[in-house]
Each structure stands twice: as C-alpha cells, then as structure tokens.
Design a protein around this motif. Sequence first.
Motif, PDB file in Angstrom:
ATOM      1  N   CYS A 157     -18.086 -53.633 -45.085  1.00 18.20           N
ATOM      2  CA  CYS A 157     -17.058 -52.710 -44.589  1.00 18.20           C
ATOM      3  C   CYS A 157     -17.135 -51.344 -45.265  1.00 18.20           C
ATOM      4  O   CYS A 157     -16.518 -50.387 -44.789  1.00 18.20           O
ATOM      5  N   VAL A 213     -17.773 -58.806 -47.683  1.00 19.28           N
ATOM      6  CA  VAL A 213     -16.773 -57.763 -47.468  1.00 19.28           C
ATOM      7  C   VAL A 213     -17.324 -56.370 -47.735  1.00 19.28           C
ATOM      8  O   VAL A 213     -16.802 -55.378 -47.214  1.00 19.28           O
ATOM      9  N   THR A 244     -16.012 -63.022 -49.767  1.00 16.58           N
ATOM     10  CA  THR A 244     -15.598 -62.073 -50.799  1.00 16.58           C
ATOM     11  C   THR A 244     -16.517 -62.185 -52.007  1.00 16.58           C
ATOM     12  O   THR A 244     -16.207 -62.838 -53.002  1.00 16.58           O
ATOM     13  N   SER A 283     -11.178 -54.345 -40.595  1.00 15.50           N
ATOM     14  CA  SER A 283     -12.441 -53.862 -41.178  1.00 15.50           C
ATOM     15  C   SER A 283     -12.345 -52.455 -41.744  1.00 15.50           C
ATOM     16  O   SER A 283     -13.334 -51.921 -42.241  1.00 15.50           O
ATOM     17  N   LYS A 327      -9.386 -57.104 -44.431  1.00 17.64           N
ATOM     18  CA  LYS A 327     -10.555 -57.983 -44.312  1.00 17.64           C
ATOM     19  C   LYS A 327     -10.549 -58.733 -42.985  1.00 17.64           C
ATOM     20  O   LYS A 327      -9.573 -59.391 -42.640  1.00 17.64           O
TER      21      LYS A 327
END
Length: 245
Positions: free
Chosen positions: A93, A90, A79, A225, A73
């Motif tokens: 990603c 997140v 999150t 990432s 992360k």
Amino acid sequence: MSPVVRHGLARILSKQGICSRTEAARRVLAGRVSVDGRVVRDPEYPIVPGRQQIRVDGCDLEPPARIYLMLNKPRGLVTTVRDEQGRDTVYRCFDGAGLPWLAPVGRLDKASEGMLLFTNDTAWSARIADPATGPDKTYHVQVDIIPDAATLAALEEGVEVDGERLSARSAALLRAGDKNAWLEIVLDEGRNRQIRRLLAAFDIRVLRLIRVAIGTLALGDLPKSQWRCLDANEVAALRERSGEE
C-alpha cells in the motif's frame, strides 16, 4: 551509583527508527556500521546510549523525523515486511510513497480489515500496542447468527480458550439481517486472533472483521488501501490514552 545500561548495536539502530532490528543486523554484519571509528560486525556489540559515536555507511547516526500514519488495511494482505510464502504484504500500500522505514503498531491478520497504525517511533508504538497500557480497540464484526442479549453478555463475561481467558470489554448489536448480524466489539487488550477465537468458542463464525478505532482515533471515511499521516493532536491523544509521559 546507577549501573551502566548497555544495548546491542542492532537494537540501538532499530530504537532510533533507522530500520527494523533484522535489517540493522544485516547492515552490521555487512560491515556498514562503525562505532567510535571502528567497523563492528557483531549485531549484539554492547553500546552505552549517548556515549559512543555510531556511523552507518560513513554518516553520523541521526534519527529520521518521526512519522505516524494510519492505513485502511484491505483483506488479503499480511502484516509483515517480507512473507516467506510470497504473499502480498501491507507494505504494498506504500509503493512509490518514498516513506522511511516504518513498522506496524500491532497487527491485523490476513483476513481482517481496517485501521492499522505505522510509525518509526518505537517507544510510542510499544505503548500503543502493549495490552497493559494501550488504548481500547473497537471492531465491527459480521457474524453468521443473530445473537441475543444473553450471548452478548457471555462474550463480555468471557470464556477459557486453550488455557487463556478471553473476553470483550463490550459487545453490542449494531444491526441484523435475516441470517447474520453486525456487532461492535471493544477490546482492552489485543491477543492473537482474540475476537475470532472468542466467537468460535460460542460456535459463532466471523464473516468480516474490521477495526474501526483505536482509542479516540477513528478510521472514518479513509478509503480501502489508502493511508494518511496522523496530526499532532491525534498522536498526542493516543500517547495520553496509553499513559505515556
């Protein structure tokens, strides 16, 4: 005779790894879910696991293959699936990866970095994230002082913060510069912003906070990432570490 255990319909869908409970409730309310051939619109409709036929969009309820993955992360992402303030999450990603629904195992706050696990195996996730059963979490933390041995010992001894006893399982100096230092802090539980709150109690400011390991699973050289799937041995090692049968 043991009592019959019933769970709400939305919870059953979530436990099967189909989607989050919030999304499951939306599908139920939208009339997309049937039980024994009848459309049910109540997310709390009682279900006896294994005794009723549940269909979603006309298809039998079949849980997807279990997936376990690790994300490195980056700082600045929250999150959560959706953020009310419109901040990047997140899940950015995973754009274009074609993954099924996955939920984070625990959390890292927006300013924190490093290892964040995801899975659609809710039982495994609960064991890993549970402070009472989960494995230790290891962090590398850059701070704005060079702590002495007494300060490190005090972090391990712990302190009362807002009625909570906060402490590190271990705190060690990794390296130091002229004005700041990197610490390795290990936690055996993961309370909300625990490291930041613990260090703040000693007037220590966190400059960077990176989770580098959960149990024996290390972040390694996974780029920022980026993500990768855990192999069977890694999944089993965390399961054993958490005491899961």
